[in-house]
Design a protein around this motif. Structure first.
Motif, mmCIF file in Angstrom:
data_model
loop_
_atom_site.group_PDB
_atom_site.id
_atom_site.type_symbol
_atom_site.label_atom_id
_atom_site.label_comp_id
_atom_site.label_asym_id
_atom_site.label_seq_id
_atom_site.Cartn_x
_atom_site.Cartn_y
_atom_site.Cartn_z
ATOM 1 N N LEU A 329 0.830 -1.209 0.000
ATOM 2 C CA LEU A 329 0.000 0.000 0.000
ATOM 3 C C LEU A 329 0.862 1.256 0.000
ATOM 4 O O LEU A 329 0.502 2.266 -0.611
ATOM 5 N N ARG A 330 1.986 1.220 0.671
ATOM 6 C CA ARG A 330 2.898 2.377 0.636
ATOM 7 C C ARG A 330 3.338 2.672 -0.800
ATOM 8 O O ARG A 330 3.305 3.827 -1.248
ATOM 9 N N LYS A 331 3.722 1.641 -1.525
ATOM 10 C CA LYS A 331 4.149 1.829 -2.911
ATOM 11 C C LYS A 331 2.980 2.274 -3.787
ATOM 12 O O LYS A 331 3.135 3.136 -4.669
ATOM 13 N N HIS A 332 1.819 1.692 -3.549
ATOM 14 C CA HIS A 332 0.644 2.029 -4.359
ATOM 15 C C HIS A 332 0.249 3.499 -4.187
ATOM 16 O O HIS A 332 0.016 4.208 -5.184
ATOM 17 N N LEU A 333 0.188 3.966 -2.944
ATOM 18 C CA LEU A 333 -0.214 5.352 -2.701
ATOM 19 C C LEU A 333 0.816 6.332 -3.261
ATOM 20 O O LEU A 333 0.456 7.430 -3.716
ATOM 21 N N ASN A 334 2.079 5.962 -3.233
ATOM 22 C CA ASN A 334 3.103 6.845 -3.788
ATOM 23 C C ASN A 334 3.056 6.923 -5.305
ATOM 24 O O ASN A 334 3.561 7.890 -5.893
ATOM 25 N N LYS A 335 2.454 5.914 -5.950
ATOM 26 C CA LYS A 335 2.347 5.930 -7.401
ATOM 27 C C LYS A 335 1.128 6.699 -7.897
ATOM 28 O O LYS A 335 1.093 7.114 -9.064
ATOM 29 N N LEU A 336 0.132 6.897 -7.050
ATOM 30 C CA LEU A 336 -1.090 7.579 -7.487
ATOM 31 C C LEU A 336 -0.822 8.984 -8.022
ATOM 32 O O LEU A 336 -1.404 9.368 -9.051
ATOM 33 N N PRO A 337 0.040 9.802 -7.387
ATOM 34 C CA PRO A 337 0.277 11.150 -7.930
ATOM 35 C C PRO A 337 0.954 11.165 -9.297
ATOM 36 O O PRO A 337 0.939 12.193 -9.983
ATOM 37 N N THR A 338 1.572 10.041 -9.692
ATOM 38 C CA THR A 338 2.253 9.998 -10.993
ATOM 39 C C THR A 338 1.304 9.670 -12.134
ATOM 40 O O THR A 338 1.707 9.732 -13.300
#
Length: 447
Positions: A329-338
């Motif tokens: 989930l940490r990786k997923h949420l960090n990818k949302l702004p991209t």
């Protein structure tokens, strides 16, 4: 825990979640403070679960749970207190037998591991302080199933049972508990079993916060999440329209096949990390029926750990599941702004291309006492969710040896605990504590 300048930590109880207003109602954990409200942009629910009593009267009043650090501290203090009381010269023998009778309800990994640790504590440490009481100590494990560790490979479960038998730990299977009274268990057959300490470890159930949340829940009362760990809401296909997708939740509906409805909203349902030891099958709630269900993600709300369950795959309520979900989930949420702007025609396809959660089972390990353990990687403890359609979720095979027992399994068990420590500080303190206990024994002081 290390916080960045842009982050903050608030110690409080979350009493309610308003999904429409994106607002939390919180009660500070400190005394003499007033409730406050907190708005969110993204919400991750990881509140865990409560210990499950299955409605057995008297459990909360007369038993100990094994879920939090405070529970372990209270159990330790009570055990030492029982030995102290039994050592008094004016204590009758029948009272000594009762004080030194330790009951563990639940034959799953937690109950078995606690029983093994308690036996080691009594045998290695308390025996030096109370040698005249050792012949009066009894330790009994109660379980409703036909054997302990039913989710493990049969040969490993039998190994643990034989190890317990050699050490004098009694195992009572197919035993139903009707109620708990002060200092005694009342079994379904009417017999009474006295105890000095009762530890209740029969699994987990949802917290009131989860029960009251307006989201889909599985038959074991956990929040239903999709492959991106987004919390789902259920709507019926018979005329009810699914909600419009939110900016960060494309593919707003997930449908099931024409089978019994996969979700039960009954608050009576419950989940069990360890096999329930005190509830009969006839008491299990019946699943509701529906021709077809549609699921839509709740905007900006995610869940992981013991309070969450994948739609088509029931994962065990263990630390390795929660750890892998947290990392994902940490990786997923960090990818949302991209991703492209939500109004972009390519947003949906870009979101769908994001990696989905994949659980990699690393094996199940249980300590069985005497520096011995068992490790089972022959099969995953996951299974198709009992209330879903039967479609398999995504899960990678284990990369560990398929089965271990004895000292080698104990070494792997200890190594896993050490490697998975949260910080470098813990990786130093934990083995130092182990070495101190090995050289000088466990701390038996009362505080």
């Amino acid at each position: 825990m290390t916080l960045t300048p842009s982050s903050s930590l608030i110690q409080a109880w979350c009493d309610a979640i308003d999904l429409d207003r994106k607002e939390l109602t919180c009660m500070p954990a400190l005394p003499d403070m007033q409730p406050f409200k907190l708005r969110y942009d993204k919400l991750v629910i990881a509140v865990g679960a409560y210990s499950n009593t299955f409605g057995i009267p008297g459990v909360e009043q007369h038993g100990f749970f094994l879920k939090e650090i405070s529970h372990a501290q209270k159990i330790r203090a009570k055990i030492i207190e029982c030995f102290e009381m039994a050592s008094e010269p004016n204590t009758p023998d029948d009272v000594k037998w009762r004080l030194l009778s330790f009951a563990v309800v639940g034959g799953g990994p937690t109950g078995v591991e606690f029983s093994a640790e308690l036996h080691d504590f009594i045998k290695d440490d308390l025996s030096r302080l109370y040698p005249t009481l050792m012949d009066k100590v009894t330790l009994t494990v109660y379980d409703v199933g036909s054997k302990i560790l039913s989710t493990f490979d049969a040969s490993l479960a039998d190994y643990a049972a034989r190890k317990f038998a050699r050490e004098g730990i009694k195992i009572r299977t197919k035993t139903y508990i009707k109620r708990v009274e002060k200092n005694k268990l009342i079994l379904a057959d009417g017999s009474e079993e006295p105890f000095g300490v009762l530890v209740w470890s029969t699994g987990l159930t949802a917290t009131p916060l989860i029960r009251e949340l307006g989201a889909a829940r599985s038959r074991d009362n956990r929040l239903v999440v999709d492959e991106y760990l987004r919390v789902l809401r259920r709507v019926h296909d018979s005329g009810a329209a699914a909600e419009a997708p939110h900016a960060d939740t494309p593919a707003a509906a997930t449908t099931t096949k024409d089978k019994p409805a996969p979700i039960s909203d009954s608050p009576a349902a419950s989940t069990s990390k360890d096999k329930p030891a005190t509830i009969a099958a006839k008491d299990a709630p019946s699943p509701p029926t529906a021709s077809r269900d549609v699921y839509t993600p709740i905007p900006s709300v995610y869940a992981l750990g013991d309070c969450a369950s994948l739609l088509h795959l029931s994962l065990p309520a263990t630390a390795q599941v929660a750890s892998q979900q947290g990392t994902y989930l940490r990786k997923h949420l960090n990818k949302l702004p991209t991703l492209p702007a939500p109004t972009s025609p390519t947003y949906t396809s870009s979101f769908s291309a994001l990696p989905k959660f994949e659980y990699s089972h690393m094996g199940s390990m249980v300590y069985v006492g005497g520096w011995k353990a068992i490790m089972d990687a022959t099969s995953s403890p996951t299974d198709t969710h009992p209330a879903t359609t039967g479609e398999k979720g995504t899960q990678a095979p284990s990369r560990l040896p398929r089965a271990l027992r004895g000292r080698l399994a104990w070494f792997v068990w200890r190594s896993a605990y050490l490697v998975k420590s949260v910080s470098l500080r813990n990786m130093v303190l934990i083995p130092a504590s182990w070495l101190f206990s090995f050289l000088f024994g466990r701390d038996t002081s009362r505080f």
